[in-house]
Design a protein around this motif. Structure first.
Motif, PDB file in Angstrom:
ATOM      1  N   LYS A   1       3.844  10.838   8.934  1.00 30.77           N
ATOM      2  CA  LYS A   1       2.598  10.467   9.601  1.00 30.77           C
ATOM      3  C   LYS A   1       1.389  11.051   8.888  1.00 30.77           C
ATOM      4  CE  LYS A   1       2.491  14.285  12.983  1.00 30.77           C
ATOM      5  NZ  LYS A   1       2.441  14.640  14.419  1.00 30.77           N
ATOM      6  N   LEU A   2       0.270  10.390   9.018  1.00 31.59           N
ATOM      7  CA  LEU A   2      -0.989  10.833   8.434  1.00 31.59           C
ATOM      8  C   LEU A   2      -1.636  11.870   9.347  1.00 31.59           C
ATOM      9  CD1 LEU A   2      -3.245  10.502   6.291  1.00 31.59           C
ATOM     10  CD2 LEU A   2      -4.161   8.643   7.707  1.00 31.59           C
TER      11      LEU A   2
ATOM     12  N   VAL B   1       6.778  10.565  -3.986  1.00 35.67           N
ATOM     13  CA  VAL B   1       7.460  10.894  -2.729  1.00 35.67           C
ATOM     14  C   VAL B   1       6.478  11.150  -1.590  1.00 35.67           C
ATOM     15  CG1 VAL B   1       9.581  11.781  -3.785  1.00 35.67           C
ATOM     16  CG2 VAL B   1       7.612  13.318  -3.498  1.00 35.67           C
ATOM     17  N   THR B   2       5.224  10.782  -1.781  1.00 37.02           N
ATOM     18  CA  THR B   2       4.194  11.025  -0.774  1.00 37.02           C
ATOM     19  C   THR B   2       3.589   9.713  -0.314  1.00 37.02           C
ATOM     20  OG1 THR B   2       3.665  13.108  -1.903  1.00 37.02           O
ATOM     21  CG2 THR B   2       2.098  12.334  -0.250  1.00 37.02           C
ATOM     22  N   LYS B   3       3.508   9.532   1.007  1.00 37.15           N
ATOM     23  CA  LYS B   3       2.936   8.305   1.570  1.00 37.15           C
ATOM     24  C   LYS B   3       1.507   8.515   2.076  1.00 37.15           C
ATOM     25  CE  LYS B   3       7.366   6.344   3.087  1.00 37.15           C
ATOM     26  NZ  LYS B   3       8.156   5.872   4.261  1.00 37.15           N
ATOM     27  N   ASN B   4       1.233   9.732   2.588  1.00 37.40           N
ATOM     28  CA  ASN B   4      -0.052   9.993   3.240  1.00 37.40           C
ATOM     29  C   ASN B   4      -0.741  11.199   2.599  1.00 37.40           C
ATOM     30  OD1 ASN B   4       0.641   8.066   5.502  1.00 37.40           O
ATOM     31  ND2 ASN B   4       2.197   9.628   5.852  1.00 37.40           N
ATOM     32  N   TYR B   5      -2.079  11.118   2.521  1.00 39.42           N
ATOM     33  CA  TYR B   5      -2.862  12.177   1.889  1.00 39.42           C
ATOM     34  C   TYR B   5      -4.036  12.560   2.789  1.00 39.42           C
ATOM     35  CZ  TYR B   5      -0.255  10.593  -2.186  1.00 39.42           C
ATOM     36  OH  TYR B   5       0.755  10.240  -3.051  1.00 39.42           O
ATOM     37  N   THR B   6      -4.037  13.807   3.232  1.00 37.07           N
ATOM     38  CA  THR B   6      -5.128  14.322   4.050  1.00 37.07           C
ATOM     39  C   THR B   6      -5.918  15.325   3.222  1.00 37.07           C
ATOM     40  OG1 THR B   6      -3.835  14.066   6.072  1.00 37.07           O
ATOM     41  CG2 THR B   6      -5.760  15.521   6.166  1.00 37.07           C
TER      42      THR B   6
END
Length: 342
Positions: free
Chosen positions: A159-160, A225-230
Motif C-alpha cells: 500500500k501507498l 521490487v517497489t510499487k509505491n514511493y512516499t
C-alpha cells in the motif's frame, strides 16, 4: 679494457637516473572494498578515484577495487580497514551502528539535511572540531565523511503510505536507533536487515517496505521490487572514505599528499553525484510511477516531525546510558547545517 668496464656501470647509472619515477620506484598495491556491485555507477566512480591516484602518483600507488563481498562482507568494511584486510573502504556508516553510534544522528527521522554538499560539509566540520565525534574515527585515516540529504523515500510493495497512521502493522526495513523507535511508535514492525538483503526481502515479501535515500533505491535496483514511493524527509545516510592508518602513515610525504588531494576530490565529486541521483530518481518516480508516488504535504509532515522528535529523545536517552553525548553532538551538527545552508 679496464676503462671500458668502468664506462658500462656509469652509463647504466645515467639511464637509471633518466628513467621515469614510475619505472624506478616500486608500485605499492592497495586494496579497496566497497559494498556496490562491480559495474554499478558507484563502482565506476570509485574506479575513477583509483585511476586518479595511479596517475597523480606516477604509478607508484595502485588501488584494486573489490565490490560487494569479494574482499570482505560489507558490514565488516570498517573493521577490515582497521585490521588491514582492506587498505581503503568507501561505504555507509549505517552498516556499523555499534562502531559509529554518534554518526547515526544523520539518520534521525525528519532531520533537515537539504542536500549532500551541505550535509557533508557539516559532518566534516563536526569531525574536525568535536572531540567526542573524532573518537569514532580515531583508528583510521579519514578522507571524507558524507551526509546525503534531500531524497528520502518509503518504498513499499502493498500500500501507498500517505499518513503516519498508514505505517501501522507494516514490516519496514530501517536503520537501528531512532529510525527503529520511530517505526515502533507508529505501530510498524521495524526490520534491521542489511541493505544488501533488501532486494530479496522485498521480492520474497519478507518485508513490506523500506526507508532509504533514493540513492540506495537506484544503486541496489530496488525499482524492480517497489510499487509505491512516499517522498518524506525521513532518512539521511552517512558514508565515509577511509584508509588503514598504518598504511597511510607508511607512505612518503608526496604520496600522502596524493591520497589527501584525490580523497578530498573524490568526496566532493560524490556529493555532486548524489544530488544528481536524488534529483533524477525523484523525477523517475513521479513519471514512471505517477499513480503510486506521493509527497507528504507540509501539514502531515509537521505531525511526522512531532513523532520523530519523540524518537530522537528515546535515542538520546539510550546513548546517554552508554555514556555517549548524543544530544550535544547532534546539536553541534545541526548548528553546522544551519551555517552551510546560509
Amino acid at each position: 679494457m679496464h676503462k671500458k668496464t668502468m664506462i658500462i656501470p656509469f652509463v647504466a647509472l645515467i639511464v637509471l637516473v633518466c628513467l621515469p619515477v614510475s619505472l624506478v620506484a616500486k608500485t605499492q598495491e592497495l586494496r579497496m572494498t566497497i559494498p556496490n556491485a562491480p559495474g554499478s555507477v558507484a563502482a565506476q566512480m570509485v574506479q575513477d578515484f583509483a585511476d586518479d591516484v595511479a596517475a597523480k602518483s606516477n604509478g607508484r600507488l595502485k588501488i584494486t577495487v573489490f565490490g560487494g563481498p569479494t574482499l570482505c562482507p560489507p558490514p565488516q568494511a570498517f573493521s577490515s580497514v582497521v585490521n588491514g584486510v582492506a587498505d581503503l573502504a568507501y561505504t555507509t556508516a549505517t552498516m556499523t551502528p555499534g562502531i559509529h553510534p554518534l554518526t547515526a544522528m544523520t539518520t534521525l527521522p525528519m532531520m533537515d539535511i537539504p542536500n549532500a554538499p551541505v550535509g557533508s560539509k557539516a559532518l566534516m566540520e563536526l569531525w574536525r572540531t568535536n572531540e567526542a565525534y573524532q573518537k569514532e574515527w580515531k583508528d583510521v585515516k579519514v578522507f571524507a565523511l558524507q551526509a546525503i540529504g534531500g531524497g528520502a523515500v518509503i518504498g513499499t510493495t502493498n500500500k501507498l503510505v500517505k499518513t503516519f497512521e498508514d505505517l501501522k502493522g507494516m514490516r519496514i526495513r530501517v536503520s537501528p536507533g531512532a529510525q527503529t523507535e520511530f517505526m515502533k511508535n507508529a505501530g510498524a514492525q521495524p526490520m534491521n536487515i542489511p541493505i544488501t538483503e533488501t532486494w530479496e526481502s522485498m521480492d520474497k515479501h519478507v518485508i513490506d517496505g523500506y526507508v532509504f535515500s533514493f540513492t540506495a533505491v537506484n544503486d541496489y535496483n530496488l525499482w524492480d521490487v517497489t510499487k509505491n514511493y512516499t517522498i518524506v524527509n525521513l532518512y539521511s545516510p552517512a558514508l565515509y572514505i577511509v584508509m588503514n592508518k598504518s598504511k597511510y602513515n607508511g607512505l612518503s610525504d608526496d604520496l600522502k599528499k596524493v591520497m589527501d588531494e584525490c580523497g578530498t576530490k573524490f568526496g566532493a565529486r560524490l556529493d555532486e553525484w548524489y544530488d544528481d541521483v536524488v534529483s533524477s530518481c525523484v523525477k523517475r518516480a513521479k513519471s514512471e510511477f505517477s499513480d503510486t508516488t506521493y509527497t507528504i504535504p507540509l501539514e502531515e509532515a509537521e505531525k511526522w516531525t512531532e513523532k520523530a522528535h519523540a524518537a530522537w529523545e528515546q535515542w538520546y536517552k539510550l546513548e546517554e546510558k552508554r555514556k555517549r553525548p548524543a544530544r550535544e553532538t547532534t546539536e553541534a551538527f545541526m548548528k553546522n547545517l544551519e551555517k552551510y545552508k546560509n
